[in-house]
Each structure stands twice: as C-alpha cells, then as structure tokens.
Design an enzyme around this catalytic site. Sequence first.
Site, mmCIF file in Angstrom:
data_model
loop_
_atom_site.group_PDB
_atom_site.id
_atom_site.type_symbol
_atom_site.label_atom_id
_atom_site.label_comp_id
_atom_site.label_asym_id
_atom_site.label_seq_id
_atom_site.Cartn_x
_atom_site.Cartn_y
_atom_site.Cartn_z
ATOM 1 N N SER A 1 0.846 -1.230 0.093
ATOM 2 C CA SER A 1 -0.176 0.139 0.045
ATOM 3 C C SER A 1 0.875 1.365 -0.065
ATOM 4 O O SER A 1 1.723 1.328 0.369
ATOM 5 C CB SER A 1 -0.903 -0.087 1.339
ATOM 6 O OG SER A 1 -1.682 1.208 1.502
ATOM 7 N N TYR B 1 -2.589 -0.422 9.835
ATOM 8 C CA TYR B 1 -2.979 -0.896 8.393
ATOM 9 C C TYR B 1 -1.466 -0.649 7.740
ATOM 10 O O TYR B 1 -1.084 -1.775 7.370
ATOM 11 C CB TYR B 1 -3.919 -0.287 7.902
ATOM 12 C CG TYR B 1 -3.967 -0.611 6.187
ATOM 13 C CD1 TYR B 1 -4.395 -1.843 5.877
ATOM 14 C CD2 TYR B 1 -3.648 0.401 5.263
ATOM 15 C CE1 TYR B 1 -4.376 -2.135 4.385
ATOM 16 C CE2 TYR B 1 -3.615 0.158 4.171
ATOM 17 C CZ TYR B 1 -4.227 -1.138 3.616
ATOM 18 O OH TYR B 1 -4.251 -1.519 2.252
#
Length: 354
Positions: free
Chosen positions: A142, A167
Amino acid sequence: MKILVTGTAGFIGYHLVKKLLKRGDEVIGLDNINDYYDINLKYARLLDLGIKKSEVKSKQLTYSETYSNHKFIKINLEDTEDINKLFETEKFDAVCNLAAQAGVRYSLENPYVYIQSNVVGFMNILEACRNYGVKNLSYASSSSVYGLNKSQPFKTSDHTDHPISLYAATKKSNEMMAHTYAHLYGISCSALRFFTVYGEMGRPDMAPMLFADAIFNDKPIKVFNNGNMSRDFTYVGDIVDGIIRVIDNPAKSSDKFDRNNPDPSISSAPYRIYNIGNNSPVQLLDFIKVLEKVIGKSAVKNFMDMQYGDVVSTYADVSDLIIDFGYKPDTSLNVGIKRFVKWYKEFYFIKDNK
C-alpha cells in the site's frame, strides 16, 4: 498458468481475475467474504465471474458457470490447515495475494483483525509457497507505508520506517516477511504498492463511492483537512494491467544491490517493490468537481479537520514500472470517473433526471 488469486470478492481482485480468465489462465479465487462492507456487492462481483451465492459453501470449491477455467473457495487466510490443503491439492504456478483487512481508519477501531488477516494470513501464504513449491508470489502492499515521508513523489527506494497507522504497519511487515522468504527459500516476491484505486465495482468505504452515494442521495460529504489534501487516484484497469505485468515477470535478484548502501526496493534475493499509481496527484476538491460534473449535480460539503492516521498527500513515482515493463498507468481522471459513474448508476438503478 495456474494462479491463486486471494481476495477475489474484493474490488481489485475481481477485476484481476476477470482479465486473467479472459486471457486463458486457470484461476482459483479465494475470499472469506467478510462483512467489513456490504457483502451483496462482493457477491455481485463473484456472480459476474460465474460464481452464484447459493453455490458458495465454506471450504469447498465452487465451479464457475461462466468460465470453465475458474473455481472459487471461501476460506480465511489465517486458517493454516485449509490454506495448506488448498496448495497441496491445486499445485499453483503463481500466487497473487490481494486478500487483506483493508482500511486505514478501521485499523484504529479494530486493530486485532489486521494482525490476524494481514500478518498471520500472509505468513500462511508464505509458508504454503515454501512447502508446496510456488516460486512466483506477488502481493498487495500500500502507498500507506510511506507514512511520515514528505519528499514526493514517493519512490520505492525511499525508506518506509515511520508508518502512521496499524494498517500501514502490517503492509510494511508483509514486505519484510516476503524479503526473508525470498532470501531463504528463493521465492520470487513482488510487492505492489497501490495508490488510491477507483473504478467500477469499487469499495464503499473509499472516497469515490462515499462521495457518489452522498451526491446522488443529497447527503453531505465529509471533506477532511478542509479539502487541503491530494491523492494519486489510479483507475482500477491500470492497476490490473500493472499487476499482470508483475505476475508474468517474477522478481529476480539484482546485481545493483549494494549491501553498504541498500536500496529497499531491490535485493540480492529475488525480491522487488513496485508503486502502481497514476503518477499525477489530484487535489481532493478538484476530484470532487470532476465527480460533480459527470454526475451533473453539486455536492453538499462538510469541511472537517484532518482524520487521525491519514496523510495529506500521495504521489507515486512509477519509474520502476516504466524501466522494467515499459508501462505507466495513464487513464485520465475524467475518463475513469465517467466509467465509474456509469457503472454506479446501473448497479444502483439510478435514472437520469432528464
């Protein structure tokens, strides 16, 4: 090629599987179909791939009614026994791991689920690749891993040691875990750092879907940091084209790797990191303007402070994609938003007011 794609009821996974099937690959799709967001949308994606909701049973393969080269299985990544059994039975040539607990903001509310899915689950994928002879692994990372980095565009050679959400930390850990397995066991591991993906069948928790829903239903949209944000919005079709290039070209060891001055994106092991972004950041308010224009309706904006765990801007340097594959995402925002809005109106049965 026989490919396992995890997260196939998800946004990017669905689009990837559809393109792989159309070009003739044999695909086993995997997803746990959790309720992080509307499962009806997830089942709609599966249905377009020939998998009926009524036919899906946990831990059993479901055969597609549309594609003879497609099967689907509903299991959790963190279920070690089920993952091992699948790898032992199916004998994959390649694995693309897109399954994960997504969402920066949700990781502030429910951190433990991120460790189970994104760390324990990824560990199971790595071990299964090791134990059952899979040497070609690509996986979703990501743009969130860039964290506190301010120098832009974000480069894969940048160090990413200061994440600002759990995350992001789990995605960074995936990259480090993958490097270990590339080094120890010769598994070709390629990380894919996605930048703000949008398009048809998109995720309801992301800005494009949230904004479209609000505009069509006369609800205010939340504009964080008073609109002083930018994102490298990337059309899902461009993302998928980048993923396929990586799948078709497994990572190799680099003779440019310098142990005295290590570049984080390459290695003496078969390991690689790629940004997949549009290489053209857009101001959030400009994105909203394009969406308003295509929809033909103005948004009611609720300006808010910066959301904890978010970053002000993202901007991808995609020179690695260009150098290695001669590829650069290039779908314009206007074209991508038109495709997205057309799908949204059809999917949610919205008629034009004309």
